[in-house]
Design a protein around this motif. Structure first.
Motif, PDB file in Angstrom:
ATOM      1  N   GLU A 176      17.285-101.019  41.403  1.00 20.13           N
ATOM      2  CA  GLU A 176      16.252 -99.839  41.661  1.00 20.13           C
ATOM      3  C   GLU A 176      16.135 -99.395  40.602  1.00 20.13           C
ATOM      4  OE1 GLU A 176      14.307-100.245  44.174  1.00 20.13           O
ATOM      5  OE2 GLU A 176      15.426-101.105  45.855  1.00 20.13           O
ATOM      6  N   ARG A 177      15.099 -99.601  39.696  1.00 17.66           N
ATOM      7  CA  ARG A 177      14.941 -98.878  38.231  1.00 17.66           C
ATOM      8  C   ARG A 177      13.638 -98.201  38.069  1.00 17.66           C
ATOM      9  NH1 ARG A 177      17.995-102.941  34.039  1.00 17.66           N
ATOM     10  NH2 ARG A 177      19.713-103.371  35.451  1.00 17.66           N
ATOM     11  N   TYR A 178      13.641 -96.888  37.548  1.00 18.47           N
ATOM     12  CA  TYR A 178      12.529 -96.220  37.410  1.00 18.47           C
ATOM     13  C   TYR A 178      12.534 -95.594  35.962  1.00 18.47           C
ATOM     14  CZ  TYR A 178      12.095 -96.059  42.296  1.00 18.47           C
ATOM     15  OH  TYR A 178      11.876 -96.382  43.865  1.00 18.47           O
ATOM     16  N   ALA A 179      11.274 -95.798  35.368  1.00 20.80           N
ATOM     17  CA  ALA A 179      11.069 -95.428  33.876  1.00 20.80           C
ATOM     18  C   ALA A 179      10.225 -94.258  33.742  1.00 20.80           C
ATOM     19  CB  ALA A 179      10.395 -96.596  33.090  1.00 20.80           C
ATOM     20  N   LEU A 180      10.654 -93.198  32.840  1.00 17.61           N
ATOM     21  CA  LEU A 180       9.923 -92.131  32.858  1.00 17.61           C
ATOM     22  C   LEU A 180       9.169 -91.966  31.330  1.00 17.61           C
ATOM     23  CD1 LEU A 180      12.367 -91.505  34.958  1.00 17.61           C
ATOM     24  CD2 LEU A 180      11.448 -88.978  34.606  1.00 17.61           C
ATOM     25  N   ALA A 181       7.954 -91.593  31.117  1.00 17.13           N
ATOM     26  CA  ALA A 181       7.216 -91.462  29.951  1.00 17.13           C
ATOM     27  C   ALA A 181       7.446 -90.104  29.452  1.00 17.13           C
ATOM     28  CB  ALA A 181       5.741 -91.502  30.088  1.00 17.13           C
ATOM     29  N   LEU A 182       8.046 -89.077  30.334  1.00 14.89           N
ATOM     30  CA  LEU A 182       8.468 -87.814  29.874  1.00 14.89           C
ATOM     31  C   LEU A 182       7.209 -87.032  29.300  1.00 14.89           C
ATOM     32  CD1 LEU A 182      11.965 -88.005  28.568  1.00 14.89           C
ATOM     33  CD2 LEU A 182      11.330 -87.526  30.859  1.00 14.89           C
ATOM     34  N   HIS A 183       6.249 -87.336  29.682  1.00 14.20           N
ATOM     35  CA  HIS A 183       4.829 -86.838  29.333  1.00 14.20           C
ATOM     36  C   HIS A 183       4.763 -85.126  29.648  1.00 14.20           C
ATOM     37  CE1 HIS A 183       0.481 -85.829  28.976  1.00 14.20           C
ATOM     38  NE2 HIS A 183       0.414 -86.867  28.159  1.00 14.20           N
ATOM     39  N   PRO A 184       4.562 -84.234  28.684  1.00 13.21           N
ATOM     40  CA  PRO A 184       4.436 -82.944  29.195  1.00 13.21           C
ATOM     41  C   PRO A 184       3.552 -82.760  30.722  1.00 13.21           C
ATOM     42  CG  PRO A 184       3.216 -83.207  27.265  1.00 13.21           C
ATOM     43  CD  PRO A 184       3.650 -84.619  27.516  1.00 13.21           C
ATOM     44  N   PHE A 185       2.639 -83.289  30.735  1.00 14.48           N
ATOM     45  CA  PHE A 185       1.806 -83.272  31.991  1.00 14.48           C
ATOM     46  C   PHE A 185       1.947 -84.206  33.009  1.00 14.48           C
ATOM     47  CE2 PHE A 185      -0.818 -81.430  28.449  1.00 14.48           C
ATOM     48  CZ  PHE A 185      -0.653 -79.992  28.700  1.00 14.48           C
ATOM     49  N   ALA A 186       3.242 -84.941  33.067  1.00 10.04           N
ATOM     50  CA  ALA A 186       3.513 -85.869  33.960  1.00 10.04           C
ATOM     51  C   ALA A 186       2.614 -86.792  33.850  1.00 10.04           C
ATOM     52  CB  ALA A 186       3.837 -85.165  35.143  1.00 10.04           C
ATOM     53  N   LEU A 187       1.921 -87.344  33.274  1.00 12.23           N
ATOM     54  CA  LEU A 187       1.180 -88.757  32.961  1.00 12.23           C
ATOM     55  C   LEU A 187       1.897 -89.790  33.200  1.00 12.23           C
ATOM     56  CD1 LEU A 187      -1.552 -87.964  30.586  1.00 12.23           C
ATOM     57  CD2 LEU A 187      -1.730 -87.378  33.060  1.00 12.23           C
ATOM     58  N   PRO A 188       1.597 -90.895  33.831  1.00  6.26           N
ATOM     59  CA  PRO A 188       2.205 -92.310  34.116  1.00  6.26           C
ATOM     60  C   PRO A 188       2.502 -92.872  32.734  1.00  6.26           C
ATOM     61  CG  PRO A 188       0.131 -92.252  35.020  1.00  6.26           C
ATOM     62  CD  PRO A 188       0.021 -90.930  34.743  1.00  6.26           C
ATOM     63  N   LEU A 189       3.194 -93.735  32.782  1.00  6.04           N
ATOM     64  CA  LEU A 189       3.283 -94.631  31.720  1.00  6.04           C
ATOM     65  C   LEU A 189       2.067 -95.519  31.485  1.00  6.04           C
ATOM     66  CD1 LEU A 189       7.016 -95.884  32.551  1.00  6.04           C
ATOM     67  CD2 LEU A 189       6.397 -94.827  30.317  1.00  6.04           C
ATOM     68  N   ARG A 190       1.700 -95.818  30.156  1.00  8.12           N
ATOM     69  CA  ARG A 190       0.830 -96.570  29.838  1.00  8.12           C
ATOM     70  C   ARG A 190       0.901 -98.130  30.098  1.00  8.12           C
ATOM     71  NH1 ARG A 190      -2.013 -94.278  24.118  1.00  8.12           N
ATOM     72  NH2 ARG A 190      -2.763 -92.160  25.025  1.00  8.12           N
ATOM     73  N   GLU A 191       2.034 -98.337  29.810  1.00  8.16           N
ATOM     74  CA  GLU A 191       2.768 -99.620  30.163  1.00  8.16           C
ATOM     75  C   GLU A 191       4.329 -99.634  30.495  1.00  8.16           C
ATOM     76  OE1 GLU A 191       3.904-103.945  27.591  1.00  8.16           O
ATOM     77  OE2 GLU A 191       2.636-102.210  26.826  1.00  8.16           O
ATOM     78  N   VAL A 192       4.284-100.009  31.727  1.00  9.80           N
ATOM     79  CA  VAL A 192       5.723-100.065  32.562  1.00  9.80           C
ATOM     80  C   VAL A 192       6.534-101.068  32.025  1.00  9.80           C
ATOM     81  CG1 VAL A 192       6.698 -99.936  34.690  1.00  9.80           C
ATOM     82  CG2 VAL A 192       4.554 -99.166  34.301  1.00  9.80           C
ATOM     83  N   PRO A 193       7.600-101.115  31.439  1.00  8.67           N
ATOM     84  CA  PRO A 193       8.666-101.945  31.391  1.00  8.67           C
ATOM     85  C   PRO A 193       9.012-103.133  32.214  1.00  8.67           C
ATOM     86  CG  PRO A 193       9.452 -99.984  30.676  1.00  8.67           C
ATOM     87  CD  PRO A 193       8.263 -99.469  31.607  1.00  8.67           C
ATOM     88  N   ALA A 194       9.154-104.149  32.005  1.00 12.22           N
ATOM     89  CA  ALA A 194       9.593-105.162  32.965  1.00 12.22           C
ATOM     90  C   ALA A 194      10.855-104.798  33.570  1.00 12.22           C
ATOM     91  CB  ALA A 194       9.814-106.439  32.338  1.00 12.22           C
ATOM     92  N   GLY A 195      10.667-105.068  34.906  1.00 10.78           N
ATOM     93  CA  GLY A 195      11.810-104.727  35.877  1.00 10.78           C
ATOM     94  C   GLY A 195      11.916-103.327  36.326  1.00 10.78           C
ATOM     95  N   PHE A 196      11.108-102.544  35.901  1.00 13.12           N
ATOM     96  CA  PHE A 196      11.048-101.024  36.118  1.00 13.12           C
ATOM     97  C   PHE A 196       9.702-100.604  37.226  1.00 13.12           C
ATOM     98  CE2 PHE A 196      13.942-101.113  32.660  1.00 13.12           C
ATOM     99  CZ  PHE A 196      14.803-100.008  33.000  1.00 13.12           C
ATOM    100  N   ALA A 197      10.057 -99.447  37.692  1.00 15.14           N
ATOM    101  CA  ALA A 197       8.637 -98.728  38.245  1.00 15.14           C
ATOM    102  C   ALA A 197       8.586 -97.748  37.710  1.00 15.14           C
ATOM    103  CB  ALA A 197       8.890 -98.600  39.801  1.00 15.14           C
TER     104      ALA A 197
END
Length: 229
Positions: free
Chosen positions: A114-135
């Motif tokens: 269970e792996r989650y990636a974060l862009a840490l965008h100031p307005f909490a926008l999602p990742l443009r590209e999600v790394p393989a193996g992550f949500a």
């Protein structure tokens, strides 16, 4: 005494959930994000519900948090503690892992599905590209409930952390109702930038990559009462 570290957070915001609790700056990018206690509590609840409802985790579970000081890191940490999880300090087997997008390679040192990636965008926008193996944390967490009131006992690890957090404000000179300006590059430990102010009923202005020339302006506009050395 509270036996779940996130209960300390809930108690800290109960009297005035709408006051600015955490303000985030990154002088390298010009970012500024301000969260009230109520807004941060919403993110914490969603994170805790993600862990308990979707992943069926709770007391006895462990999490890896490969994130720098940030307002979203506060939500992840408090959400993990709210669900009763222990945040692991050393690589190994864990039940869930959260990583900044630029630190996903470090996840190889941890074992979990269970792996989650974060862009840490100031307005909490999602990742443009999600790394393989992550949500994508932001995408996944938004669908979960806005309230979490269970706060199961977190066990000895939570009790020890609460004791450290209650002692830390005096060591840092933080008093109740202070508004504390913190250089998170010099104080990266969440005990300093998150838990100590919460236990002291203080609010924080967190700054990454601080520009010294902006310090007087920031102290004035944010009405800070203490700057950590």
């Amino acid at each position: 005494m509270a036996d779940n570290i996130a209960r300390v957070f809930a108690d800290a915001i109960a009297t005035d959930p709408n006051r600015p609790l955490l303000t985030w700056y990154d002088d390298a990018t010009g970012e500024r994000t301000e969260l009230s206690g109520a807004t941060l509590a919403n993110w914490v609840a969603k994170t805790a519900n993600l862990l308990t409802d979707e992943l069926a985790l709770g007391p006895g579970g462990t999490a890896a948090v490969l994130l720098p000081p940030h307002w979203q890191t506060a939500a992840v940490l408090l959400g993990c503690w709210a669900a009763g999880l222990t945040v692991a300090e050393q690589p190994g087997d864990v039940d869930v892992l959260f990583a900044a997008a630029d630190r996903v390679a470090e996840a190889d040192a941890w074992s979990t599905d269970e792996r989650y990636a974060l862009a840490l965008h100031p307005f909490a926008l999602p990742l443009r590209e999600v790394p393989a193996g992550f949500a994508d944390y932001v995408t996944e967490v938004r669908v979960h409930g806005d309230h979490f009131g269970a706060y199961p006992p977190g066990g000895p690890a939570h009790t020890a952390l609460i004791e450290r957090a209650r002692a830390r404000p005096a060591e840092l000179g933080i008093s109740p109702a202070d508004r504390v300006l913190i250089d998170v590059d010099r104080h990266p430990d969440p005990l300093d930038w998150l838990l100590a102010p919460l236990t002291a009923n203080a609010t924080v202005v967190l700054c990454a990559h601080p520009d010294p020339t902006l310090l007087p302006t920031r102290q004035s506009t944010e009405h800070t009462t203490l700057t950590l050395p």
